[in-house]
Each structure stands twice: as structure tokens, then as C-alpha cells.
Design a protein around this motif. Structure first.
Motif, PDB file in Angstrom:
ATOM      1  N   LEU A   1       0.925  -1.276   0.115  1.00 35.07           N
ATOM      2  CA  LEU A   1       0.103   0.090   0.103  1.00 35.07           C
ATOM      3  C   LEU A   1       0.779   1.287  -0.073  1.00 35.07           C
ATOM      4  O   LEU A   1       2.036   1.118   0.315  1.00 35.07           O
ATOM      5  CB  LEU A   1      -0.814   0.084   1.238  1.00 35.07           C
ATOM      6  CG  LEU A   1      -2.004  -0.856   1.389  1.00 35.07           C
ATOM      7  CD1 LEU A   1      -2.409  -0.841   2.981  1.00 35.07           C
ATOM      8  CD2 LEU A   1      -3.195  -0.641   0.513  1.00 35.07           C
ATOM      9  N   LEU A   2       0.207   2.343  -0.427  1.00 39.99           N
ATOM     10  CA  LEU A   2       0.763   3.549  -0.169  1.00 39.99           C
ATOM     11  C   LEU A   2       0.234   4.381   0.977  1.00 39.99           C
ATOM     12  O   LEU A   2      -1.117   4.281   1.053  1.00 39.99           O
ATOM     13  CB  LEU A   2       0.786   4.457  -1.601  1.00 39.99           C
ATOM     14  CG  LEU A   2       1.388   5.936  -1.431  1.00 39.99           C
ATOM     15  CD1 LEU A   2       2.111   6.441  -2.804  1.00 39.99           C
ATOM     16  CD2 LEU A   2       0.364   6.815  -1.395  1.00 39.99           C
TER      17      LEU A   2
ATOM     18  N   GLY B   1     -10.438  -5.625  -2.509  1.00 42.27           N
ATOM     19  CA  GLY B   1     -11.832  -5.509  -2.592  1.00 42.27           C
ATOM     20  C   GLY B   1     -12.446  -4.749  -3.653  1.00 42.27           C
ATOM     21  O   GLY B   1     -11.876  -4.176  -4.702  1.00 42.27           O
TER      22      GLY B   1
ATOM     23  N   THR C   1     -11.940  -1.191  -4.493  1.00 46.23           N
ATOM     24  CA  THR C   1     -10.361  -0.865  -4.976  1.00 46.23           C
ATOM     25  C   THR C   1     -10.312  -1.393  -6.464  1.00 46.23           C
ATOM     26  O   THR C   1      -9.908  -0.804  -7.311  1.00 46.23           O
ATOM     27  CB  THR C   1      -9.476  -1.812  -4.211  1.00 46.23           C
ATOM     28  OG1 THR C   1      -9.363  -0.968  -2.841  1.00 46.23           O
ATOM     29  CG2 THR C   1      -8.085  -1.483  -4.930  1.00 46.23           C
TER      30      THR C   1
ATOM     31  N   SER D   1     -19.949  -9.192  -2.850  1.00 48.11           N
ATOM     32  CA  SER D   1     -21.021 -10.021  -2.775  1.00 48.11           C
ATOM     33  C   SER D   1     -21.953  -9.747  -4.327  1.00 48.11           C
ATOM     34  O   SER D   1     -22.742 -10.755  -4.147  1.00 48.11           O
ATOM     35  CB  SER D   1     -21.875  -9.228  -1.739  1.00 48.11           C
ATOM     36  OG  SER D   1     -22.174  -8.119  -1.963  1.00 48.11           O
TER      37      SER D   1
ATOM     38  N   LYS E   1     -17.053 -14.503  -3.074  1.00 47.12           N
ATOM     39  CA  LYS E   1     -18.081 -13.826  -2.096  1.00 47.12           C
ATOM     40  C   LYS E   1     -17.656 -13.904  -0.843  1.00 47.12           C
ATOM     41  O   LYS E   1     -17.871 -13.247   0.186  1.00 47.12           O
ATOM     42  CB  LYS E   1     -19.323 -14.484  -2.471  1.00 47.12           C
ATOM     43  CG  LYS E   1     -19.923 -14.270  -3.553  1.00 47.12           C
ATOM     44  CD  LYS E   1     -21.315 -14.885  -3.606  1.00 47.12           C
ATOM     45  CE  LYS E   1     -22.214 -14.489  -5.002  1.00 47.12           C
ATOM     46  NZ  LYS E   1     -23.548 -14.954  -4.836  1.00 47.12           N
TER      47      LYS E   1
ATOM     48  N   VAL F   1      -8.993  -0.842   2.717  1.00 45.25           N
ATOM     49  CA  VAL F   1      -9.122  -1.013   4.335  1.00 45.25           C
ATOM     50  C   VAL F   1     -10.125  -2.062   4.542  1.00 45.25           C
ATOM     51  O   VAL F   1      -9.877  -2.981   5.546  1.00 45.25           O
ATOM     52  CB  VAL F   1      -9.418   0.168   4.876  1.00 45.25           C
ATOM     53  CG1 VAL F   1      -9.668   0.011   6.377  1.00 45.25           C
ATOM     54  CG2 VAL F   1      -8.604   1.553   4.781  1.00 45.25           C
TER      55      VAL F   1
ATOM     56  N   SER G   1     -10.412  -7.650   6.838  1.00 46.08           N
ATOM     57  CA  SER G   1     -10.817  -9.205   7.088  1.00 46.08           C
ATOM     58  C   SER G   1      -9.836 -10.051   7.133  1.00 46.08           C
ATOM     59  O   SER G   1      -9.748 -11.024   7.523  1.00 46.08           O
ATOM     60  CB  SER G   1     -11.486  -9.310   5.789  1.00 46.08           C
ATOM     61  OG  SER G   1     -12.752  -8.462   5.409  1.00 46.08           O
TER      62      SER G   1
ATOM     63  N   ARG H   1      -9.842   6.916   4.940  1.00 43.75           N
ATOM     64  CA  ARG H   1      -9.542   5.617   5.107  1.00 43.75           C
ATOM     65  C   ARG H   1      -8.043   5.222   5.799  1.00 43.75           C
ATOM     66  O   ARG H   1      -7.299   5.832   5.086  1.00 43.75           O
ATOM     67  CB  ARG H   1      -9.724   4.924   3.771  1.00 43.75           C
ATOM     68  CG  ARG H   1     -11.178   5.196   3.246  1.00 43.75           C
ATOM     69  CD  ARG H   1     -12.183   4.482   4.069  1.00 43.75           C
ATOM     70  NE  ARG H   1     -12.509   3.149   3.978  1.00 43.75           N
ATOM     71  CZ  ARG H   1     -13.038   2.319   4.961  1.00 43.75           C
ATOM     72  NH1 ARG H   1     -13.287   2.771   6.111  1.00 43.75           N
ATOM     73  NH2 ARG H   1     -13.302   1.049   4.771  1.00 43.75           N
TER      74      ARG H   1
HETATM   75  N1  LIG Z   1      -3.291   3.934  -0.715  1.00 44.43           N
HETATM   76  C1  LIG Z   1      -3.193   2.765  -1.161  1.00 44.43           C
HETATM   77  O1  LIG Z   1      -2.184   1.998  -1.589  1.00 44.43           O
HETATM   78  C2  LIG Z   1      -4.711   2.092  -1.885  1.00 44.43           C
HETATM   79  C3  LIG Z   1      -4.754   0.845  -2.310  1.00 44.43           C
HETATM   80  C4  LIG Z   1      -5.839   0.107  -2.378  1.00 44.43           C
HETATM   81  C5  LIG Z   1      -6.880   1.020  -2.308  1.00 44.43           C
HETATM   82  N2  LIG Z   1      -6.985   2.304  -1.923  1.00 44.43           N
HETATM   83  C6  LIG Z   1      -8.292   3.201  -1.686  1.00 44.43           C
HETATM   84  O2  LIG Z   1      -8.989   2.623  -0.758  1.00 44.43           O
HETATM   85  C7  LIG Z   1     -10.348   2.833  -1.009  1.00 44.43           C
HETATM   86  C8  LIG Z   1     -11.255   1.478  -1.041  1.00 44.43           C
HETATM   87  O3  LIG Z   1     -11.071   0.869   0.310  1.00 44.43           O
HETATM   88  P1  LIG Z   1     -12.396   0.311   1.019  1.00 44.43           P
HETATM   89  O4  LIG Z   1     -11.942  -0.136   2.284  1.00 44.43           O
HETATM   90  O5  LIG Z   1     -13.452   1.440   1.131  1.00 44.43           O
HETATM   91  O6  LIG Z   1     -12.879  -0.594   0.020  1.00 44.43           O
HETATM   92  P2  LIG Z   1     -12.435  -2.083  -0.518  1.00 44.43           P
HETATM   93  O7  LIG Z   1     -11.766  -3.036   0.620  1.00 44.43           O
HETATM   94  O8  LIG Z   1     -11.631  -1.929  -1.687  1.00 44.43           O
HETATM   95  O9  LIG Z   1     -13.877  -2.756  -1.047  1.00 44.43           O
HETATM   96  C9  LIG Z   1     -14.738  -3.137   0.030  1.00 44.43           C
HETATM   97  C10 LIG Z   1     -15.549  -4.029  -0.647  1.00 44.43           C
HETATM   98  O10 LIG Z   1     -14.984  -5.312  -0.817  1.00 44.43           O
HETATM   99  C11 LIG Z   1     -15.725  -6.404  -0.472  1.00 44.43           C
HETATM  100  N3  LIG Z   1     -15.364  -6.830   0.521  1.00 44.43           N
HETATM  101  C12 LIG Z   1     -14.115  -6.575   1.475  1.00 44.43           C
HETATM  102  N4  LIG Z   1     -13.964  -7.537   2.321  1.00 44.43           N
HETATM  103  C13 LIG Z   1     -14.768  -8.834   2.378  1.00 44.43           C
HETATM  104  C14 LIG Z   1     -15.173  -9.749   2.806  1.00 44.43           C
HETATM  105  N5  LIG Z   1     -14.319 -10.266   3.900  1.00 44.43           N
HETATM  106  N6  LIG Z   1     -15.901 -10.683   2.307  1.00 44.43           N
HETATM  107  C15 LIG Z   1     -16.795 -10.294   1.080  1.00 44.43           C
HETATM  108  N7  LIG Z   1     -16.754  -8.936   0.608  1.00 44.43           N
HETATM  109  C16 LIG Z   1     -15.548  -8.404   1.038  1.00 44.43           C
HETATM  110  C17 LIG Z   1     -17.240  -5.665  -0.279  1.00 44.43           C
HETATM  111  O11 LIG Z   1     -17.726  -5.657  -1.678  1.00 44.43           O
HETATM  112  P3  LIG Z   1     -19.254  -5.651  -1.848  1.00 44.43           P
HETATM  113  O12 LIG Z   1     -19.655  -4.295  -1.408  1.00 44.43           O
HETATM  114  O13 LIG Z   1     -19.281  -5.628  -3.477  1.00 44.43           O
HETATM  115  O14 LIG Z   1     -19.886  -6.719  -1.206  1.00 44.43           O
HETATM  116  C18 LIG Z   1     -16.803  -4.379   0.402  1.00 44.43           C
HETATM  117  O15 LIG Z   1     -17.846  -3.425   0.193  1.00 44.43           O
HETATM  118  C19 LIG Z   1     -10.418   3.482  -2.408  1.00 44.43           C
HETATM  119  O16 LIG Z   1     -10.644   4.811  -2.006  1.00 44.43           O
HETATM  120  C20 LIG Z   1      -9.173   2.976  -2.992  1.00 44.43           C
HETATM  121  O17 LIG Z   1      -8.732   4.066  -3.915  1.00 44.43           O
HETATM  122  C21 LIG Z   1      -5.895   2.983  -1.619  1.00 44.43           C
END
Ligand SMILES: NC(=O)c1ccc[n+]([C@@H]2O[C@H](COP(=O)([O-])OP(=O)(O)OC[C@H]3O[C@@H](n4cnc5c(N)ncnc54)[C@H](OP(=O)(O)O)[C@@H]3O)[C@@H](O)[C@H]2O)c1
Length: 164
Positions: free
Chosen positions: A5-6, A42, A45, A62, A75, A99, A104, A126
Motif C-alpha cells: 500500500l501507499l 476489495g 479498489t 457480494s 464472495k 481497508v 478481513s 480511510r
Molecule cells: N493507498 C493505497 O495504496 C490504496 C490501495 C488500495 C485501495 N486504496 C483506496 O481504498 C479505498 C477503498 O477501500 P475500502 O476499504 O473503502 O474498500 P475495499 O476494501 O476496496 O472494498 C470493499 C468491498 O470489498 C468487498 N469485501 C471486502 N472484504 C470482504 C469480505 N471479507 N468478504 C466479502 N466481501 C468483501 C465488499 O464488496 P461488496 O460491497 O461488493 O460486497 C466491500 O464493500 C479506495 O478509495 C481506494 O482508492 C488505496
């Protein structure tokens, strides 16, 4: 499993649904580390990155979309681990965010590459846990990047083994 990650100095990774910032050298590092390997992300992302070429992409959601070559949707964590058993075991497995997914998989992480940007992004929303405060992580190596646009460092963290 390795997390990649960054982050900023406050461990922020995202602001308003986007990565906090992009640094060309970090993108090179990300590409070098993950090419030919497995990346788990996720759904949110995935919506930002799309399918990353030359990697096995696995997306937790999901609401799975149609699968294609090198793109899988699962899923549950059970489905994820089952799939990981079926794919090439020689490949490294990187968790690339966000995150929600990291939370998880927290217990499965054994190392972390954090590109630490030496700034604070105002309004970031986040955050990942502070590895220094977690107590079971060791900062093994720090590699400075060039100082543009921000001073930044690649931190390599390893989780302590139970015997340490
Ligand atoms: N700085 C960095 O290096 C970096 C890296 C990656 C991402 N990011 C940023 O992080 C943000 C996204 O993070 P986030 O935490 O909001 O979302 P996320 O983890 O990318 O996605 C969350 C979604 O993933 C699914 N999910 C996650 N864990 C799960 C589990 N245990 N079982 C089933 N489904 C699961 C669900 O999808 P459904 O809702 O479809 O069920 C959940 O709503 C974005 O803004 C991205 O740009 C930054």
C-alpha cells in the motif's frame, strides 16, 4: 500474505473514494512486485484499478461480475482460500487493499510493503492500523525513494513469529 500500500504519515490510504496520491516510483515498485503474482482486492479498489494485466486478479464482492482470464470474483474468505489452493502455489499473494479487505485478512498478513509518504493528506478518510503500535510487527528495511513530489520511503515490515 503480503500487503502492499501507499500510506501517509497518519496511515491514511484513501480520500473520498480515491487513493490519497500517486507517485510514479511507487507505481513502478507496485508493478515490479506484483507482476506475475496474485493480487487480491476489495470491490471498491477493483472499481478504481480494473483488472491489472499480467497478474492473477481476485476480487472480493457480494456481487460478482463475469469472470475472465486472470480475473476471479469470490464472495467469502472461504471461497478466497479455496481458490488460492487451486491457483499456482509458486506465486506470491499480495493484498492490495482497501481497508475493508485488509481488516478481513489482517490475521493472514505476514509482511507489508508500505510506501510511506512523509506528509499528511488533509481530509483522508480511510486508514490502516499503525504497525508500530500493533506490537507484533518489525520494521526490517527502509528504502528511500527520490524526493519528488514528496519525500517518501518504502518500508518493509515483517510480522513477528510466535517464537520471537
Ligand atoms: N493507498 C493505497 O495504496 C490504496 C490501495 C488500495 C485501495 N486504496 C483506496 O481504498 C479505498 C477503498 O477501500 P475500502 O476499504 O473503502 O474498500 P475495499 O476494501 O476496496 O472494498 C470493499 C468491498 O470489498 C468487498 N469485501 C471486502 N472484504 C470482504 C469480505 N471479507 N468478504 C466479502 N466481501 C468483501 C465488499 O464488496 P461488496 O460491497 O461488493 O460486497 C466491500 O464493500 C479506495 O478509495 C481506494 O482508492 C488505496
Amino acid at each position: 500474505m503480503i500487503v502492499l500500500l501507499l500510506v501517509d504519515q497518519a496511515n491514511a490510504i484513501a480520500k473520498e473514494g480515491k487513493q490519497i496520491l500517486f507517485i510514479p516510483e511507487d507505481l513502478d515498485h507496485f508493478r515490479k512486485m506484483t507482476t506475475g503474482q496474485i493480487v487480491i482486492m476489495g470491490r471498491k479498489t477493483f472499481e478504481n484499478t480494473g483488472k491489472l494485466p499480467n497478474r492473477t486478479n481476485i476480487v472480493l464482492t457480494s456481487n460478482p461480475l463475469d469472470e475472465e482470464e486472470d480475473l476471479y470474483f469470490v464472495k467469502t474468505l472461504e471461497e478466497l482460500f479455496s481458490l488460492l489452493e487451486d491457483v499456482d502455489s509458486e506465486k506470491k499473494v499480495f493484498c492490495i487493499g482497501g481497508v475493508t479487505l485488509i481488516q478481513s485478512l489482517w490475521g493472514c498478513l505476514d509482511s507489508a510493503y508500505l510506501t510511506r509518504v512523509h506528509t499528511i493528506i488533509e481530509g483522508a478518510d480511510r486508514f490502516i492500523p499503525d504497525l508500530q503500535k500493533e506490537g507484533d510487527w518489525i520494521l526490517e528495511k527502509e528504502t528511500p525513494l527520490t524526493q519528488k513530489p514528496y519525500k517518501s520511503t518504502i518500508e518493509y515490515w515483517r510480522r513477528k513469529k510466535v517464537t520471537e
